[in-house]
Each structure stands twice: as structure tokens, then as C-alpha cells.
Design an enzyme around this catalytic site. Sequence first.
Site, PDB file in Angstrom:
ATOM      1  N   HIS A 164      -8.470   1.839 -12.941  1.00 18.00           N
ATOM      2  CA  HIS A 164      -9.347   2.931 -13.391  1.00 18.00           C
ATOM      3  C   HIS A 164      -9.022   4.287 -12.752  1.00 18.00           C
ATOM      4  O   HIS A 164      -9.507   5.312 -13.201  1.00 18.00           O
ATOM      5  CB  HIS A 164     -10.827   2.561 -13.193  1.00 18.00           C
ATOM      6  CG  HIS A 164     -11.293   2.514 -11.770  1.00 18.00           C
ATOM      7  ND1 HIS A 164     -12.604   2.282 -11.429  1.00 18.00           N
ATOM      8  CD2 HIS A 164     -10.633   2.656 -10.589  1.00 18.00           C
ATOM      9  CE1 HIS A 164     -12.723   2.296 -10.117  1.00 18.00           C
ATOM     10  NE2 HIS A 164     -11.551   2.506  -9.582  1.00 18.00           N
ATOM     11  N   GLU A 221       0.838  -1.213   0.000  1.00 16.96           N
ATOM     12  CA  GLU A 221       0.000   0.000   0.000  1.00 16.96           C
ATOM     13  C   GLU A 221       0.865   1.253   0.000  1.00 16.96           C
ATOM     14  O   GLU A 221       2.043   1.211   0.371  1.00 16.96           O
ATOM     15  CB  GLU A 221      -0.901   0.043   1.244  1.00 16.96           C
ATOM     16  CG  GLU A 221      -2.380  -0.158   0.995  1.00 16.96           C
ATOM     17  CD  GLU A 221      -3.069   0.872   0.090  1.00 16.96           C
ATOM     18  OE1 GLU A 221      -2.501   1.922  -0.213  1.00 16.96           O
ATOM     19  OE2 GLU A 221      -4.212   0.610  -0.316  1.00 16.96           O
TER      20      GLU A 221
HETATM   21  C1  LIG Z   1      -9.985   2.537  -5.244  1.00 16.70           C
HETATM   22  S1  LIG Z   1      -9.014   1.872  -3.976  1.00 16.70           S
HETATM   23  C2  LIG Z   1      -9.338   0.123  -4.134  1.00 16.70           C
HETATM   24  C3  LIG Z   1      -9.258  -0.647  -2.827  1.00 16.70           C
HETATM   25  C4  LIG Z   1      -9.397  -2.169  -2.956  1.00 16.70           C
HETATM   26  N1  LIG Z   1      -8.268  -2.757  -3.640  1.00 16.70           N
HETATM   27  C5  LIG Z   1     -10.656  -2.597  -3.664  1.00 16.70           C
HETATM   28  O1  LIG Z   1     -10.550  -3.421  -4.569  1.00 16.70           O
HETATM   29  O2  LIG Z   1     -11.752  -2.162  -3.299  1.00 16.70           O
HETATM   30  C6  LIG Z   1      -7.393   2.028  -4.621  1.00 16.70           C
HETATM   31  C7  LIG Z   1      -6.318   1.662  -3.591  1.00 16.70           C
HETATM   32  O3  LIG Z   1      -5.059   1.693  -4.265  1.00 16.70           O
HETATM   33  C8  LIG Z   1      -4.109   2.347  -3.448  1.00 16.70           C
HETATM   34  N2  LIG Z   1      -3.130   2.978  -4.371  1.00 16.70           N
HETATM   35  C9  LIG Z   1      -3.337   4.039  -5.175  1.00 16.70           C
HETATM   36  N3  LIG Z   1      -2.241   4.334  -5.879  1.00 16.70           N
HETATM   37  C10 LIG Z   1      -1.298   3.440  -5.496  1.00 16.70           C
HETATM   38  C11 LIG Z   1       0.072   3.237  -5.851  1.00 16.70           C
HETATM   39  N4  LIG Z   1       0.660   4.049  -6.745  1.00 16.70           N
HETATM   40  N5  LIG Z   1       0.749   2.210  -5.278  1.00 16.70           N
HETATM   41  C12 LIG Z   1       0.139   1.392  -4.361  1.00 16.70           C
HETATM   42  N6  LIG Z   1      -1.161   1.543  -3.989  1.00 16.70           N
HETATM   43  C13 LIG Z   1      -1.864   2.552  -4.536  1.00 16.70           C
HETATM   44  C14 LIG Z   1      -4.910   3.357  -2.657  1.00 16.70           C
HETATM   45  O4  LIG Z   1      -4.261   3.719  -1.459  1.00 16.70           O
HETATM   46  C15 LIG Z   1      -6.226   2.617  -2.426  1.00 16.70           C
HETATM   47  O5  LIG Z   1      -6.197   1.873  -1.225  1.00 16.70           O
END
Ligand SMILES: C[S@@+](CC[C@H](N)C(=O)[O-])C[C@H]1O[C@@H](n2cnc3c(N)ncnc32)[C@H](O)[C@@H]1O
Length: 340
Positions: free
Chosen positions: A247, A199
Site C-alpha cells: 500500500h 530491509e
Molecule cells: C509500513 S512499514 C511495514 C513494517 C512491517 N513489515 C509491518 O508489517 O508492520 C514498510 C517497511 O518496508 C520497508 N521498505 C520500504 N520500501 C522498501 C523497499 N523498496 N525495499 C525493502 N524494504 C522497503 C520500510 O523500511 C519499512 O520498514
Amino acid sequence: MTLNKQDVVNHMMGFFQAKAVTSALSLKVFDHFKKGGLNAQQVAAKIASPVRSTEQLLIALHAMGYLQKEGDTYVLPEEHHAFLLSDQPLWLGWLGRHIDTFLYPLWEQLPEAVKTDSNQREAVFGDNRSWFDILYQNPDDVADFQEFLGKFAQPFIEGFVSQYDFSQHRAFLDIGSGIGSLPIAVANAFPDVKLAICELPQASAFLRDKLGSQGYGERIDVVEGDVIKGYLPIGDFDLIHLGWMLHDYAPDTQVTILRNIYNAMPAGGRFIASETPLNDDKSGPEFTALLSLNMLVSTDGGIESSTSEYLERFKQAGFSNARILEIPGPRMLIVGEKTA
Ligand SMILES: C[S@@+](CC[C@H](N)C(=O)[O-])C[C@H]1O[C@@H](n2cnc3c(N)ncnc32)[C@H](O)[C@@H]1O
């Protein structure tokens, strides 16, 4: 499909309903009905507001079906407790706060976003940092976002874990896991699979607290990283999942993400992205189409795509045997492999 005038009016006035509900959640109106019915004077005293305006809100909530009415007494039906009371695990107030703080102000700028094909973070927050930097600057906002997304994800997770045999894998990495609900479900169903989450650093403290408070602090390792920069644990994980994250980013960034994952995987490993794609002819579904506008106003080029567009990006990143796996629930799995 054709619409009549009333359909259009209903779409345009939909915000009346949205704001009545998010306001009631924000004022914690429903919580006061936990022990039984109340009249307008009693609710007004509990939320420290004038009787007249409190009653206007109660009348609207009754008309919308949230409350029932017996004489002058309003009652919260037992069936509504699970998602309207703030001490319940499915409480939707997390989503209400995220809407009021972030989405509603951003959506007000939708015409400008369409005219310029750009997000509206600077116009709304006076801040041009990334979407996740703005979203995660305040710990309460992290909690709102992750808690409601965890609830959104639950039907998907049930379908995924009941249909997919995780025991064929040695080690599973969930990138961008949010609140960690998927690894928790895998831990419960497949005790022998090694589990880790990667994360963003800004979201990791919340995640560690959540896992620890549920007894998974030892079982599920949390690694801070960034899949766009390529900061990922390397080599060990023969199954990697990325849920509802492609997305959030522009198509060229999606290909960078996919390449970074491909490079971090062992030969013979499998990668699965779960998304709610557009139909191949871009005819809907309506929720995904509207979510794409949400990505437009909030993120750097984020957009909803069709399964064929996702599959094409998988191939560009190097994955073999790219394919769609349908599971029960709201999401589809896009699967690819790194040839041994
Ligand atoms: C829309 S949420 C989806 C959460 C979960 N995986 C789901 O399927 O419902 C996107 C997640 O990706 C993480 N995230 C966004 N950009 C990221 C990056 N560059 N590297 C790692 N994690 C990232 C965010 O912190 C968030 O928890």
C-alpha cells in the site's frame, strides 16, 4: 449511513483531541504521574511551564478521560500506564512524534493532494526525495516510525504465528520487516526455520541494534536490499512475507515488487503479503479508507486496494493459486505460489 450536523462537527474538531494527546506525550506530562497524583503547580514545575497553561492542558486531559481527579490532584489510572509512560514497551509517544513531525503537516495539504493527485512532500519538507528517504534521514525518526509500527503489528503477528504453520518451510524471509517483530515471533515458536530480513539500507542499522539488544542478532540475518530495484537474496527462501508495504506504492510499482519477489523465489515457494484491504465494493472500512489518504499525501502513488485488486496483481506477477487466507487480527493474508 447518514450523518447529523453534530457528527460533522465532531469529525472536524477531532484534531483538538489529537493535538491535546500528542502534545501531552511530547511534553512527557504522563511520565510525572508514575509515582502518584500531582496538582497543577507540581506538574507545571516538572515540565518547566507556566501553571495557567499547564492547568488548561490537565483539565482537557481529565475531561478526555486520560487523567482522573481527586480534589486538586490529578491521577494517571494504573490501566493507562502501559501506553502513556515512556519507559513502557507499548508507549504511544513514538506514534505521537511521527504524527507531529510528518503526518499532521502533510495532512494540512490534503486539498492540494486531492486536486493534483500527488504527494505533498515537496510542499511540506521542501524535499522531493522518496518518502522513505525523507522519513529515514534522522535516526530518531527511524525509531519513531519502526517502534509504533511494531506496536500496530502486534495483534496481526499473534494471529499469524498462532494460525500459520511456519514449520512446513525451510527458510523464511521477511521483506521490509521494520523492527523485526514477526521474525522474532517465528524464531520463538519455530526453532528449526532459518530466518532472514531484507530491509532498506537506511533502516538496517536500527534493525540490527534492536535484534542484537534482544538476543536475536545471530538467529535472524539482516540483508540490506531494495525490493523495487530487485535487490533481494535469491533462491533460498521457500516462504517470503511482505507486510503492510504494497500500500506504500502505486499499483504498477506493486506489480514490479511482486515480480521481483516471484523471480527471487525457488520453484515451489510461497509468498504472503499481509494488508488491511478495502472492501471489494470500496465501502470501507473507515480506517483503511483514511489510511489511503495518508498514502496520497505522503508516498509516490501509494493507495489502499481491495482483495480482488491485490489478487489480480499477484496473477500479473506470475503467482499461481492466488488466494486470500483469513487469520484472527486486523490483517488479511494474500497468498500466491511459484509452481514447482
Ligand atoms: C509500513 S512499514 C511495514 C513494517 C512491517 N513489515 C509491518 O508489517 O508492520 C514498510 C517497511 O518496508 C520497508 N521498505 C520500504 N520500501 C522498501 C523497499 N523498496 N525495499 C525493502 N524494504 C522497503 C520500510 O523500511 C519499512 O520498514
